[in-house]
Design a protein around this motif. Structure first.
Motif, short mmCIF file in Angstrom:
data_model
loop_
_atom_site.label_atom_id
_atom_site.label_comp_id
_atom_site.label_asym_id
_atom_site.label_seq_id
_atom_site.Cartn_x
_atom_site.Cartn_y
_atom_site.Cartn_z
N GLU A 179 13.00 7.46 -2.65
CA GLU A 179 14.35 6.89 -2.72
C GLU A 179 15.07 7.38 -3.98
OE1 GLU A 179 17.69 5.58 -2.32
OE2 GLU A 179 16.37 4.92 -0.66
N LYS A 180 16.27 7.90 -3.80
CA LYS A 180 17.02 8.45 -4.93
C LYS A 180 17.84 7.39 -5.68
CE LYS A 180 17.45 13.08 -2.92
NZ LYS A 180 18.40 14.12 -2.45
N ALA A 181 18.32 6.38 -4.96
CA ALA A 181 19.19 5.38 -5.58
C ALA A 181 18.38 4.47 -6.51
CB ALA A 181 19.88 4.54 -4.52
N ILE A 182 18.82 4.40 -7.76
CA ILE A 182 18.07 3.63 -8.76
C ILE A 182 18.02 2.15 -8.41
CG2 ILE A 182 18.07 2.89 -11.19
CD1 ILE A 182 19.18 5.62 -11.92
N TYR A 183 19.13 1.59 -7.91
CA TYR A 183 19.14 0.15 -7.63
C TYR A 183 18.19 -0.18 -6.48
CZ TYR A 183 22.09 0.39 -3.42
OH TYR A 183 22.59 0.63 -2.16
N GLN A 184 18.02 0.76 -5.54
CA GLN A 184 17.08 0.53 -4.45
C GLN A 184 15.64 0.67 -4.94
OE1 GLN A 184 18.36 3.09 -1.23
NE2 GLN A 184 19.94 1.65 -0.60
N GLN A 185 15.43 1.62 -5.84
CA GLN A 185 14.10 1.74 -6.45
C GLN A 185 13.73 0.45 -7.17
OE1 GLN A 185 14.44 5.11 -9.06
NE2 GLN A 185 14.13 6.62 -7.44
N ARG A 186 14.68 -0.09 -7.91
CA ARG A 186 14.44 -1.32 -8.66
C ARG A 186 14.12 -2.48 -7.72
NH1 ARG A 186 19.01 -1.63 -11.04
NH2 ARG A 186 19.95 -3.22 -9.71
N ALA A 232 0.82 -1.21 0.00
CA ALA A 232 0.00 0.00 0.00
C ALA A 232 0.85 1.26 0.00
CB ALA A 232 -0.95 0.01 1.20
N VAL A 233 2.07 1.17 0.55
CA VAL A 233 2.93 2.36 0.65
C VAL A 233 4.14 2.29 -0.27
CG1 VAL A 233 2.22 2.75 3.05
CG2 VAL A 233 4.29 1.40 2.58
N ILE A 234 4.29 1.19 -1.01
CA ILE A 234 5.53 0.97 -1.74
C ILE A 234 5.79 2.05 -2.78
CG2 ILE A 234 4.68 -0.49 -3.65
CD1 ILE A 234 7.76 -1.32 -1.52
N ASP A 235 4.75 2.55 -3.43
CA ASP A 235 4.96 3.59 -4.45
C ASP A 235 5.55 4.85 -3.82
OD1 ASP A 235 4.07 1.97 -6.48
OD2 ASP A 235 2.03 2.79 -6.49
N ASP A 236 5.07 5.19 -2.62
CA ASP A 236 5.59 6.37 -1.94
C ASP A 236 7.04 6.14 -1.49
OD1 ASP A 236 3.20 7.72 -2.25
OD2 ASP A 236 2.41 7.09 -0.31
N VAL A 237 7.32 4.94 -1.03
CA VAL A 237 8.69 4.62 -0.60
C VAL A 237 9.64 4.71 -1.78
CG1 VAL A 237 10.19 2.87 0.41
CG2 VAL A 237 7.86 3.16 1.29
N ILE A 238 9.22 4.17 -2.93
CA ILE A 238 10.06 4.21 -4.13
C ILE A 238 10.29 5.66 -4.56
CG2 ILE A 238 10.14 3.67 -6.60
CD1 ILE A 238 8.65 1.06 -5.93
N ALA A 239 9.23 6.47 -4.51
CA ALA A 239 9.33 7.87 -4.92
C ALA A 239 10.29 8.65 -4.02
CB ALA A 239 7.96 8.52 -4.91
#
Length: 465
Positions: A414-421, A405-412
């Motif tokens: 986060e600046k590091a691309i590998y962590q976003q992935r 439910a919150v993952i999209d906000d967490v990804i947004a």
């Protein structure tokens, strides 16, 4: 073999490095580590070697690396009874054997930049050493409790503190570097624990540093550890695979066959058979079947200037005696794969160098399947990495509904691309984690089916002048 390679290997062996037993049939090997394992390929190359060299052994290698992990994380992930997703990581692959390569992150980073005095730096190193010692011992206890009866501690690949790299200054203060801390943990923890428990230790650090030093004499900017001084790239991972296979004492030929064209008869056959020998005019033909496949040259070409993999591990020798003087065309299954003089054939040629030979094409397919399996497994590494990441952010990764439910906000955020992935992989695969793991396992059946050696018709014909 290059004399300097012989020299440093001899020195390395004299320092007390013991060889370990090769993986047994149906072994399930957990490669526990940090980002060097998580994002790397040395375990995939080892998997490909086992499939091509021992096609009946069914060894399975599992990538259990986690970017940024330390020994404490390794202990948590190998919990013999914990129910959390993170705690079940090692248990989920049902390992019978394990390798452990941790220490790069345990050695730390920031304090090498912030320490004001040598005493302050040494005090922080000592504290980290203590943390590493306690967690490493707990990790080994956990693995033994899980019934993993064959454990191979690996002294971590080096942090390169000698490379000349203005863009990435070395973590080296007061004459003490990050790799010095890694070496100290290897000697004071890995070696000690291994001696007490009867494990053989595989050392990546010492021989990789020696290779580094040799190359840096001519090119100070060279690093086997990558541009960031930490993460080996293609050539570095091949070196690591080579070191591990040597540690297991697996240097050998793929196969060796000697045929007498005059008789015709088989003079000698090692790990192969030859039958149905026929001669007709200036031609000899026979059916050839090796019990193994060669290893794809493409996998070790990047490291060919550093290691002697080809001469030690990838010889498929064919020698034919008694041929008339002249040039001979070599055909395999009706395809021309090379041309050799009678003298060259009598001395012996290496069929593992023939890119169009059917066994080499087959070996490339095995490697492709191993790499495909590694890609599937990497999505699971992203899920597991995200479990640690979410916990650090205050979320319960086992509460899948809440996290998604919150993952999209967490990804947004986060600046590091590998962590976003990796976080996206959690969102995509957490509910299908077990199914994805089953896909990874099912790939092994495809790999070993592709690795099953076949019989090939070999023909040597005197080329018309």
């Amino acid at each position: 073999m290059k004399k300097w390679i012989l020299g440093f290997i001899a020195l390395w062996l004299l320092q007390g490095v013991a060889c370990a037993e090769a993986f047994r049939p149906n072994e399930r090997v957990a490669f526990i580590g940090d980002s060097i394992t998580h994002e790397g390929s040395y375990h995939t190359l080892i998997q490909a070697f086992y499939a091509t060299r021992f096609p009946d052994r069914n060894v399975q290698c599992f990538n259990l690396g986690i970017s940024g992990d330390i020994a404490k994380g390794g202990a948590e992930r190998s919990d013999p009874s914990g129910s959390a997703i993170w705690a079940r990581d090692v248990r989920s692959v049902r390992p019978t054997a394990a390798t452990i390569m941790l220490g790069m992150n345990d050695a730390g980073t920031g304090h090498f930049l912030s320490a004001k005095t040598k005493d302050e730096l040494e005090a922080e190193n000592a504290k980290r050493f203590g943390y590493y010692k306690n967690s490493y011992g707990q990790m080994l206890d956990n693995l033994e409790a899980l019934g993993v009866d064959r454990i191979t501690p690996i002294k971590s690949s080096p942090y390169d503190q000698t490379q000349v790299n203005p863009k990435k200054p070395a973590l080296l203060q007061f004459g003490i570097g990050k790799n010095d801390a890694i070496v100290a943990m290897g000697r004071g923890v890995v070696d000690v624990e291994a001696a007490v428990r009867g494990f053989s230790v595989c050392d990546f650090n010492t021989p990789m540093l020696e290779l580094n030093a040799r190359q840096q004499k001519d090119d100070p900017a060279f690093s086997i550890c990558g541009k960031d001084r930490v993460h080996p790239q293609e050539e570095g991972h091949m070196v690591m695979a080579w070191l591990f296979l040597k540690f297991q004492g697996l240097e050998s030929s793929v196969a060796e066959l000697t045929v007498d064209a005059r008789s015709p008869q088989v003079v000698d056959a090692n790990n192969c058979t030859a039958s149905n020998l026929k001669t007709s005019g200036d031609q000899i033909s026979f059916d050839y079947k090796a019990n193994a496949l060669p290893f794809p040259r493409s996998a070790y070409q990047a490291a060919a200037h550093l290691i002697e993999f080809e001469s030690e591990f990838n010889r498929e020798r064919l020698a034919v005696r008694g041929l008339k003087t002249g040039a001979y065309v070599l055909n395999m299954d009706g395809v021309s794969v090379g041309e050799y003089s009678a003298a060259e054939l009598e001395a012996g040629i290496n069929m593992a160098l023939l890119e169009q030979a059917p066994q080499m094409l087959q070996a490339h397919e095995v490697l492709r399947l191993c790499e495909e399996r590694a890609e599937l497994a990497n999505t699971l590494r992203g899920v597991m990495f995200s479990c640690k990441y979410l916990k650090r952010k205050g979320y319960d990764s086992d509460d899948i509904v809440a996290c998604k439910a919150v993952i999209d906000d967490v990804i947004a955020g986060e600046k590091a691309i590998y962590q976003q992935r990796a976080l996206q992989e959690y969102a995509d695969w957490i509910e299908g984690y077990d199914e994805q793991l089953e896909k990874v396992e099912s790939m092994v059946e495809k790999i070993y089916a592709a690795a099953r050696p076949g019989t090939h018709r070999i023909e040597l014909s005197l080329r018309e002048r």
